[in-house]
Design a protein around this motif. Structure first.
Motif, PDB file in Angstrom:
ATOM      1  N   VAL A 150      44.936  27.420  52.600  1.00  0.00           N
ATOM      2  CA  VAL A 150      45.239  28.356  53.691  1.00  0.00           C
ATOM      3  C   VAL A 150      46.038  29.528  53.139  1.00  0.00           C
ATOM      4  O   VAL A 150      46.719  29.422  52.117  1.00  0.00           O
ATOM      5  CB  VAL A 150      46.033  27.687  54.839  1.00  0.00           C
ATOM      6  N   GLY A 151      45.946  30.656  53.830  1.00  0.00           N
ATOM      7  CA  GLY A 151      46.729  31.825  53.447  1.00  0.00           C
ATOM      8  C   GLY A 151      46.118  32.579  52.285  1.00  0.00           C
ATOM      9  O   GLY A 151      44.965  32.380  51.913  1.00  0.00           O
ATOM     10  N   ARG A 152      46.911  33.488  51.749  1.00  0.00           N
ATOM     11  CA  ARG A 152      46.517  34.309  50.598  1.00  0.00           C
ATOM     12  C   ARG A 152      45.283  35.165  50.881  1.00  0.00           C
ATOM     13  O   ARG A 152      44.504  35.476  49.981  1.00  0.00           O
ATOM     14  CB  ARG A 152      46.276  33.449  49.352  1.00  0.00           C
ATOM     15  N   ASP A 153      45.098  35.536  52.157  1.00  0.00           N
ATOM     16  CA  ASP A 153      43.934  36.338  52.529  1.00  0.00           C
ATOM     17  C   ASP A 153      43.897  37.675  51.793  1.00  0.00           C
ATOM     18  O   ASP A 153      42.832  38.130  51.386  1.00  0.00           O
ATOM     19  CB  ASP A 153      43.896  36.574  54.039  1.00  0.00           C
ATOM     20  N   GLY A 154      45.055  38.296  51.613  1.00  0.00           N
ATOM     21  CA  GLY A 154      45.108  39.581  50.910  1.00  0.00           C
ATOM     22  C   GLY A 154      44.638  39.467  49.478  1.00  0.00           C
ATOM     23  O   GLY A 154      43.816  40.271  49.013  1.00  0.00           O
ATOM     24  N   GLU A 155      45.134  38.472  48.764  1.00  0.00           N
ATOM     25  CA  GLU A 155      44.757  38.274  47.370  1.00  0.00           C
ATOM     26  C   GLU A 155      43.274  37.940  47.247  1.00  0.00           C
ATOM     27  O   GLU A 155      42.570  38.450  46.372  1.00  0.00           O
ATOM     28  CB  GLU A 155      45.589  37.161  46.720  1.00  0.00           C
ATOM     29  N   LEU A 156      42.782  37.081  48.144  1.00  0.00           N
ATOM     30  CA  LEU A 156      41.368  36.713  48.108  1.00  0.00           C
ATOM     31  C   LEU A 156      40.476  37.916  48.403  1.00  0.00           C
ATOM     32  O   LEU A 156      39.433  38.098  47.778  1.00  0.00           O
ATOM     33  CB  LEU A 156      41.078  35.592  49.107  1.00  0.00           C
ATOM     34  N   SER A 157      40.910  38.757  49.331  1.00  0.00           N
ATOM     35  CA  SER A 157      40.141  39.947  49.686  1.00  0.00           C
ATOM     36  C   SER A 157      40.041  40.921  48.512  1.00  0.00           C
ATOM     37  O   SER A 157      38.976  41.448  48.217  1.00  0.00           O
ATOM     38  CB  SER A 157      40.772  40.631  50.892  1.00  0.00           C
ATOM     39  N   VAL A 158      41.168  41.157  47.849  1.00  0.00           N
ATOM     40  CA  VAL A 158      41.177  42.056  46.691  1.00  0.00           C
ATOM     41  C   VAL A 158      40.283  41.493  45.583  1.00  0.00           C
ATOM     42  O   VAL A 158      39.495  42.222  44.979  1.00  0.00           O
ATOM     43  CB  VAL A 158      42.616  42.278  46.171  1.00  0.00           C
ATOM     44  N   PHE A 159      40.387  40.217  45.338  1.00  0.00           N
ATOM     45  CA  PHE A 159      39.592  39.607  44.277  1.00  0.00           C
ATOM     46  C   PHE A 159      38.097  39.654  44.617  1.00  0.00           C
ATOM     47  O   PHE A 159      37.265  39.981  43.778  1.00  0.00           O
ATOM     48  CB  PHE A 159      40.047  38.166  44.032  1.00  0.00           C
TER      49      PHE A 159
ATOM     50  N   LEU B 233      44.294  30.317  41.777  1.00  0.00           N
ATOM     51  CA  LEU B 233      43.324  30.475  40.695  1.00  0.00           C
ATOM     52  C   LEU B 233      42.098  29.598  40.899  1.00  0.00           C
ATOM     53  O   LEU B 233      40.976  30.000  40.573  1.00  0.00           O
ATOM     54  CB  LEU B 233      43.969  30.173  39.341  1.00  0.00           C
ATOM     55  N   GLN B 234      42.282  28.413  41.449  1.00  0.00           N
ATOM     56  CA  GLN B 234      41.142  27.549  41.749  1.00  0.00           C
ATOM     57  C   GLN B 234      40.241  28.200  42.797  1.00  0.00           C
ATOM     58  O   GLN B 234      39.010  28.128  42.703  1.00  0.00           O
ATOM     59  CB  GLN B 234      41.617  26.184  42.236  1.00  0.00           C
ATOM     60  N   GLU B 235      40.843  28.852  43.787  1.00  0.00           N
ATOM     61  CA  GLU B 235      40.057  29.561  44.792  1.00  0.00           C
ATOM     62  C   GLU B 235      39.348  30.770  44.177  1.00  0.00           C
ATOM     63  O   GLU B 235      38.197  31.051  44.513  1.00  0.00           O
ATOM     64  CB  GLU B 235      40.947  29.999  45.960  1.00  0.00           C
ATOM     65  N   PHE B 236      40.036  31.469  43.285  1.00  0.00           N
ATOM     66  CA  PHE B 236      39.393  32.588  42.575  1.00  0.00           C
ATOM     67  C   PHE B 236      38.183  32.082  41.781  1.00  0.00           C
ATOM     68  O   PHE B 236      37.147  32.742  41.735  1.00  0.00           O
ATOM     69  CB  PHE B 236      40.376  33.266  41.621  1.00  0.00           C
ATOM     70  N   ALA B 237      38.308  30.929  41.157  1.00  0.00           N
ATOM     71  CA  ALA B 237      37.200  30.365  40.380  1.00  0.00           C
ATOM     72  C   ALA B 237      36.012  30.052  41.284  1.00  0.00           C
ATOM     73  O   ALA B 237      34.862  30.331  40.924  1.00  0.00           O
ATOM     74  CB  ALA B 237      37.661  29.114  39.637  1.00  0.00           C
ATOM     75  N   LEU B 238      36.267  29.488  42.462  1.00  0.00           N
ATOM     76  CA  LEU B 238      35.179  29.198  43.396  1.00  0.00           C
ATOM     77  C   LEU B 238      34.489  30.487  43.841  1.00  0.00           C
ATOM     78  O   LEU B 238      33.256  30.551  43.891  1.00  0.00           O
ATOM     79  CB  LEU B 238      35.710  28.442  44.616  1.00  0.00           C
ATOM     80  N   LEU B 239      35.269  31.507  44.162  1.00  0.00           N
ATOM     81  CA  LEU B 239      34.696  32.794  44.544  1.00  0.00           C
ATOM     82  C   LEU B 239      33.864  33.373  43.409  1.00  0.00           C
ATOM     83  O   LEU B 239      32.774  33.898  43.630  1.00  0.00           O
ATOM     84  CB  LEU B 239      35.802  33.781  44.912  1.00  0.00           C
ATOM     85  N   SER B 240      34.389  33.287  42.208  1.00  0.00           N
ATOM     86  CA  SER B 240      33.675  33.808  41.040  1.00  0.00           C
ATOM     87  C   SER B 240      32.311  33.152  40.904  1.00  0.00           C
ATOM     88  O   SER B 240      31.303  33.823  40.678  1.00  0.00           O
ATOM     89  CB  SER B 240      34.482  33.570  39.766  1.00  0.00           C
TER      90      SER B 240
ATOM     91  N   SER C 232      36.582  41.799  46.558  1.00  0.00           N
ATOM     92  CA  SER C 232      36.084  43.178  46.453  1.00  0.00           C
ATOM     93  C   SER C 232      35.846  43.554  44.993  1.00  0.00           C
ATOM     94  O   SER C 232      34.915  44.297  44.679  1.00  0.00           O
ATOM     95  CB  SER C 232      37.031  44.166  47.128  1.00  0.00           C
ATOM     96  N   ALA C 233      36.662  43.026  44.090  1.00  0.00           N
ATOM     97  CA  ALA C 233      36.442  43.266  42.659  1.00  0.00           C
ATOM     98  C   ALA C 233      35.135  42.628  42.207  1.00  0.00           C
ATOM     99  O   ALA C 233      34.381  43.216  41.437  1.00  0.00           O
ATOM    100  CB  ALA C 233      37.614  42.722  41.844  1.00  0.00           C
ATOM    101  N   LEU C 234      34.852  41.439  42.713  1.00  0.00           N
ATOM    102  CA  LEU C 234      33.609  40.757  42.349  1.00  0.00           C
ATOM    103  C   LEU C 234      32.381  41.479  42.906  1.00  0.00           C
ATOM    104  O   LEU C 234      31.322  41.472  42.287  1.00  0.00           O
ATOM    105  CB  LEU C 234      33.623  39.313  42.864  1.00  0.00           C
TER     106      LEU C 234
END
Length: 73
Positions: A18-27, A55-62, A29-31
């Motif tokens: 939960v949370g970290r919507d801002g960080e996930l959104s920026v990441f 970082l685990q969430e970033f990996a899933l998005l990636s 958009s970069a992808l």
């Protein structure tokens, strides 16, 4: 349905994130951008604030966008 224990654990962790919507959104958009705005993403902060989980969430998005994440510690 996840096939093995590792997949089940990943799915369970993702479901509880939960949370970290801002960080996930920026990441994300970069992808989505035609040219990545960075090649290395450096995450820092005090212990216990959720850096590894983020970082685990970033990996899933990636992976969803066809990028291959590499985790260095």
């Amino acid at each position: 349905m996840p096939r093995n224990l590792a997949d089940r654990l990943t799915a369970a962790r993702h479901a509880r994130f939960v949370g970290r919507d801002g960080e996930l959104s920026v990441f994300e958009s970069a992808l989505r951008s035609e040219t990545l705005p960075f090649f290395i993403l450096h995450i820092f902060g005090p212990g216990g604030v959720g850096k590894s989980t983020l970082l685990q969430e970033f990996a899933l998005l990636s992976q969803q966008y066809g990028a291959r994440p590499v985790y260095l510690d």
